[in-house]
Write an enzyme that holds these catalytic residues in place. Structure first.
Site, PDB file in Angstrom:
ATOM      1  N   HIS A 140     -65.258   3.292  24.714  1.00 22.92           N
ATOM      2  CA  HIS A 140     -65.441   4.508  23.920  1.00 22.92           C
ATOM      3  C   HIS A 140     -66.373   4.357  22.731  1.00 22.92           C
ATOM      4  O   HIS A 140     -66.628   5.320  22.008  1.00 22.92           O
ATOM      5  CB  HIS A 140     -64.088   5.037  23.412  1.00 22.92           C
ATOM      6  CG  HIS A 140     -63.493   4.227  22.292  1.00 22.92           C
ATOM      7  ND1 HIS A 140     -62.792   3.067  22.501  1.00 22.92           N
ATOM      8  CD2 HIS A 140     -63.505   4.404  20.947  1.00 22.92           C
ATOM      9  CE1 HIS A 140     -62.383   2.579  21.332  1.00 22.92           C
ATOM     10  NE2 HIS A 140     -62.812   3.366  20.374  1.00 22.92           N
TER      11      HIS A 140
HETATM   12  C1  UD1 Z   1     -62.444   7.451  16.513  1.00 22.10           C
HETATM   13  C2  UD1 Z   1     -62.886   6.415  15.477  1.00 22.10           C
HETATM   14  C3  UD1 Z   1     -63.051   5.069  16.153  1.00 22.10           C
HETATM   15  C4  UD1 Z   1     -61.794   4.676  16.901  1.00 22.10           C
HETATM   16  C5  UD1 Z   1     -61.374   5.790  17.843  1.00 22.10           C
HETATM   17  C6  UD1 Z   1     -60.031   5.425  18.396  1.00 22.10           C
HETATM   18  C7  UD1 Z   1     -64.295   7.346  13.691  1.00 22.10           C
HETATM   19  C8  UD1 Z   1     -65.669   7.402  13.150  1.00 22.10           C
HETATM   20  N1  UD1 Z   1     -64.184   6.769  14.907  1.00 22.10           N
HETATM   21  O1  UD1 Z   1     -63.491   7.554  17.458  1.00 22.10           O
HETATM   22  O2  UD1 Z   1     -63.302   4.089  15.171  1.00 22.10           O
HETATM   23  O3  UD1 Z   1     -62.070   3.517  17.637  1.00 22.10           O
HETATM   24  O4  UD1 Z   1     -61.255   7.016  17.117  1.00 22.10           O
HETATM   25  O5  UD1 Z   1     -59.732   6.075  19.580  1.00 22.10           O
HETATM   26  O6  UD1 Z   1     -63.373   7.797  13.068  1.00 22.10           O
HETATM   27  N2  UD1 Z   1     -61.713  14.066  21.470  1.00 22.10           N
HETATM   28  C9  UD1 Z   1     -60.884  14.764  22.308  1.00 22.10           C
HETATM   29  N3  UD1 Z   1     -59.528  14.803  22.012  1.00 22.10           N
HETATM   30  C10 UD1 Z   1     -59.012  14.199  20.920  1.00 22.10           C
HETATM   31  C11 UD1 Z   1     -59.885  13.501  20.071  1.00 22.10           C
HETATM   32  C12 UD1 Z   1     -61.236  13.433  20.369  1.00 22.10           C
HETATM   33  O7  UD1 Z   1     -61.314  15.316  23.311  1.00 22.10           O
HETATM   34  O8  UD1 Z   1     -57.778  14.282  20.723  1.00 22.10           O
HETATM   35  C13 UD1 Z   1     -63.157  13.972  21.821  1.00 22.10           C
HETATM   36  C14 UD1 Z   1     -64.012  15.057  21.182  1.00 22.10           C
HETATM   37  O9  UD1 Z   1     -65.002  15.415  22.077  1.00 22.10           O
HETATM   38  C15 UD1 Z   1     -64.652  14.332  20.019  1.00 22.10           C
HETATM   39  C16 UD1 Z   1     -64.791  12.920  20.548  1.00 22.10           C
HETATM   40  O10 UD1 Z   1     -63.656  12.726  21.380  1.00 22.10           O
HETATM   41  O11 UD1 Z   1     -65.865  14.886  19.625  1.00 22.10           O
HETATM   42  C17 UD1 Z   1     -64.814  11.863  19.451  1.00 22.10           C
HETATM   43  O12 UD1 Z   1     -63.643  11.960  18.624  1.00 22.10           O
HETATM   44  P1  UD1 Z   1     -63.689  11.378  17.118  1.00 22.10           P
HETATM   45  O13 UD1 Z   1     -62.342  11.445  16.515  1.00 22.10           O
HETATM   46  O14 UD1 Z   1     -64.807  12.003  16.350  1.00 22.10           O
HETATM   47  O15 UD1 Z   1     -64.106   9.892  17.311  1.00 22.10           O
HETATM   48  P2  UD1 Z   1     -63.626   8.811  18.376  1.00 22.10           P
HETATM   49  O16 UD1 Z   1     -64.751   8.510  19.287  1.00 22.10           O
HETATM   50  O17 UD1 Z   1     -62.317   9.226  18.944  1.00 22.10           O
HETATM   51  N1  UDP Z   2     -54.369   2.549  23.818  1.00 22.64           N
HETATM   52  C1  UDP Z   2     -53.452   3.350  24.495  1.00 22.64           C
HETATM   53  N2  UDP Z   2     -53.847   4.005  25.630  1.00 22.64           N
HETATM   54  C2  UDP Z   2     -55.095   3.890  26.144  1.00 22.64           C
HETATM   55  C3  UDP Z   2     -56.029   3.060  25.456  1.00 22.64           C
HETATM   56  C4  UDP Z   2     -55.638   2.421  24.289  1.00 22.64           C
HETATM   57  O1  UDP Z   2     -52.284   3.444  24.087  1.00 22.64           O
HETATM   58  O2  UDP Z   2     -55.381   4.509  27.176  1.00 22.64           O
HETATM   59  C5  UDP Z   2     -53.935   1.888  22.574  1.00 22.64           C
HETATM   60  C6  UDP Z   2     -54.185   0.400  22.510  1.00 22.64           C
HETATM   61  O3  UDP Z   2     -53.124  -0.330  23.073  1.00 22.64           O
HETATM   62  C7  UDP Z   2     -54.304   0.173  21.008  1.00 22.64           C
HETATM   63  C8  UDP Z   2     -54.949   1.445  20.510  1.00 22.64           C
HETATM   64  O4  UDP Z   2     -54.716   2.421  21.526  1.00 22.64           O
HETATM   65  O5  UDP Z   2     -53.003   0.041  20.434  1.00 22.64           O
HETATM   66  C9  UDP Z   2     -56.424   1.197  20.305  1.00 22.64           C
HETATM   67  O6  UDP Z   2     -57.088   2.391  20.182  1.00 22.64           O
HETATM   68  P1  UDP Z   2     -58.645   2.540  20.473  1.00 22.64           P
HETATM   69  O7  UDP Z   2     -59.117   1.530  21.427  1.00 22.64           O
HETATM   70  O8  UDP Z   2     -58.848   3.968  20.811  1.00 22.64           O
HETATM   71  O9  UDP Z   2     -59.265   2.330  19.020  1.00 22.64           O
HETATM   72  P2  UDP Z   2     -59.896   1.068  18.252  1.00 22.64           P
HETATM   73  O10 UDP Z   2     -58.854   0.018  18.186  1.00 22.64           O
HETATM   74  O11 UDP Z   2     -61.127   0.675  19.002  1.00 22.64           O
HETATM   75  O12 UDP Z   2     -60.261   1.624  16.926  1.00 22.64           O
END
Ligand code: UD1
Ligand code: UDP
Length: 375
Positions: A207
């Site tokens: 992601h």
């Molecule tokens: C965010 C964090 C990242 C973290 C990740 C964990 C920032 C800058 N990034 O990234 O560090 O690793 O969360 O998962 O804060 N979306 C959905 N449903 C949701 C949430 C998001 O569809 O419930 C989609 C939307 O299209 C959105 C995109 O995901 O635009 C990105 O979501 P966003 O919260 O901006 O950043 P992440 O990529 O999730």
């Molecule tokens: N995780 C989860 N379901 C998934 C993928 C990840 O529960 O399908 C959990 C994972 O075990 C960890 C957390 O989500 O505890 C990590 O989140 P993510 O990878 O989105 O964010 P990051 O750590 O890169 O910020």
């Protein structure tokens, strides 16, 4: 100490929930008044609600519903929403977690309102400012009053940036506390059966913007994952970010490749526990595989968690080197270089953090503004 001070936790994204649960539990055991503010950065049930249920987190006292947007728009909504909430609740301390935009916004709001803050997972550095998370980490640590570090190298990073060492506490890793607490529930069999997986398999999560936002990078990555799928069936619980782009690049269901929705916390870690290999660009998953002893190949040029390489099962790979690295990892298993877990990854970080916060509140370390309000 001010009468019955309130601690607020600001949480927004999936990894925040996992890191906060042990701290919330630790503070509850000490009888400290607390509440969760959910910013709504993550809002799908599979990115949010399922974590509150699996981790036993209490209902948030407020959900700001900020949702998705560009960095500026999302951060702007976070700033205005959080300012209202902090003014309304007048916390003695606001606790923030990790490196997401909700973390950054909460720290900025509190700094301007002179509300003290604590940062859990302070001092991690990838030294790559192209990552939005690295910018969030640097700003958050510069503005925090209490800094909780998960691994020793964080201490020197913070010292190098001029952070007063008196504010920094090496406490271990609350994400690993959550994993310890979940261990008895981690059973791969029911998830494997539900997903129709039999025998050896790999799990992949992807992601990071650098991997999934650019079509060319996405294509390279997908080709590499297909190279792994030629060796072992691969299950991909896919984050919503980049889903479309990765599908266009060929990440679609095939005989040896299963694309599924994000999994709940217990289901995901159950699947990881039973996997022969994990391929990821997640931060947290690098740590969890180290703890579970599952080989992990991280498709990134750097990591803010080098301890998972020196003490764990993690290796950094490029898309080009992924298939060969997978073949080697599938053959060798997960020999850890040091044979031991990183220091203080023992399931007791949450209580350690709670004790430091309790002492800090007792020592009347409140800001002048908070002290004025408390009288
Ligand atoms: C965010 C964090 C990242 C973290 C990740 C964990 C920032 C800058 N990034 O990234 O560090 O690793 O969360 O998962 O804060 N979306 C959905 N449903 C949701 C949430 C998001 O569809 O419930 C989609 C939307 O299209 C959105 C995109 O995901 O635009 C990105 O979501 P966003 O919260 O901006 O950043 P992440 O990529 O999730
Ligand atoms: N995780 C989860 N379901 C998934 C993928 C990840 O529960 O399908 C959990 C994972 O075990 C960890 C957390 O989500 O505890 C990590 O989140 P993510 O990878 O989105 O964010 P990051 O750590 O890169 O910020």
């Amino acid at each position: 100490m001010r009468d019955n001070p309130l601690v607020l936790h600001v949480l927004g994204a999936r990894p925040n929930f996992v890191k906060a649960a042990p701290v919330v539990r630790g503070l509850a055991e000490l009888g400290i008044r607390q509440g969760i503010i959910h910013t709504g950065q993550h809002y799908d049930a599979l990115m949010s609600d399922v974590f509150f249920a699996d981790l036993g987190l209490p209902e948030p006292v407020a959900n700001l519903g900020v949702g998705s947007g560009t960095h500026a728009r999302q951060t702007a909504a976070l700033l205005t929403g959080l300012e209202d909430v902090v003014l309304e609740h007048r916390p003695a301390l606001v606790v923030v977690y990790g490196d997401v935009n909700s973390t950054l916004a909460a720290i900025l709001v509190c700094a301007k309102l002179h509300v003290p803050t604590a940062h859990v997972e302070a001092g991690l550095r990838s030294f790559d400012r192209d990552m939005p998370e690295e910018v969030n980490r640097v700003v958050t640590d510069a503005l925090s009053d209490l800094l909780f570090a998960t691994s020793p190298e964080a201490l020197s990073h913070l010292a190098n940036e001029g952070v007063d060492p008196a504010k920094v506490h090496l406490v271990g890793n609350p994400m690993i506390d959550s994993l310890f607490a979940a261990l008895p529930k981690l059973d791969p069999a029911p998830v494997q059966e539900r997903l129709g997986i039999d025998g050896r398999y790999a799990v992949a999560t992807l992601h990071r913007p650098a991997n999934v936002d650019d079509p060319e990078a996405a294509r390279e990555l997908v080709d590499a994952v297909l190279g792994v799928a030629e060796q072992v069936p691969v299950v991909v619980p896919l984050h919503p970010r980049g889903r479309q782009r990765l599908a266009e690049a060929g990440l679609v269901d095939r005989p040896n490749l299963k694309i599924v929705d994000p999994l709940g916390y217990v289901d995901f870690l159950s699947l990881v526990r039973g996997a022969a290999l994990v391929v990821t660009d997640s931060g947290g998953v690098q740590e969890e595989t180290t703890m579970l002893g599952v080989p992990c190949l991280t498709v990134r040029p750097n990591t803010e968690r080098p301890i998972t390489v020196t003490h764990g099962t993690n290796r950094l790979v490029t898309p080009a080197s992924l298939p060969a690295a997978a073949s080697k990892a599938l053959g060798d298993g997960a020999a850890t270089p040091s044979g031991e877990l990183p220091p203080l990854w023992d399931g007791a970080a949450g209580p350690r953090i709670a004790r430091v916060i309790e002492a800090w509140l007792r020592d009347d370390n409140l800001s002048p503004a908070a002290k004025g309000r408390a009288r």
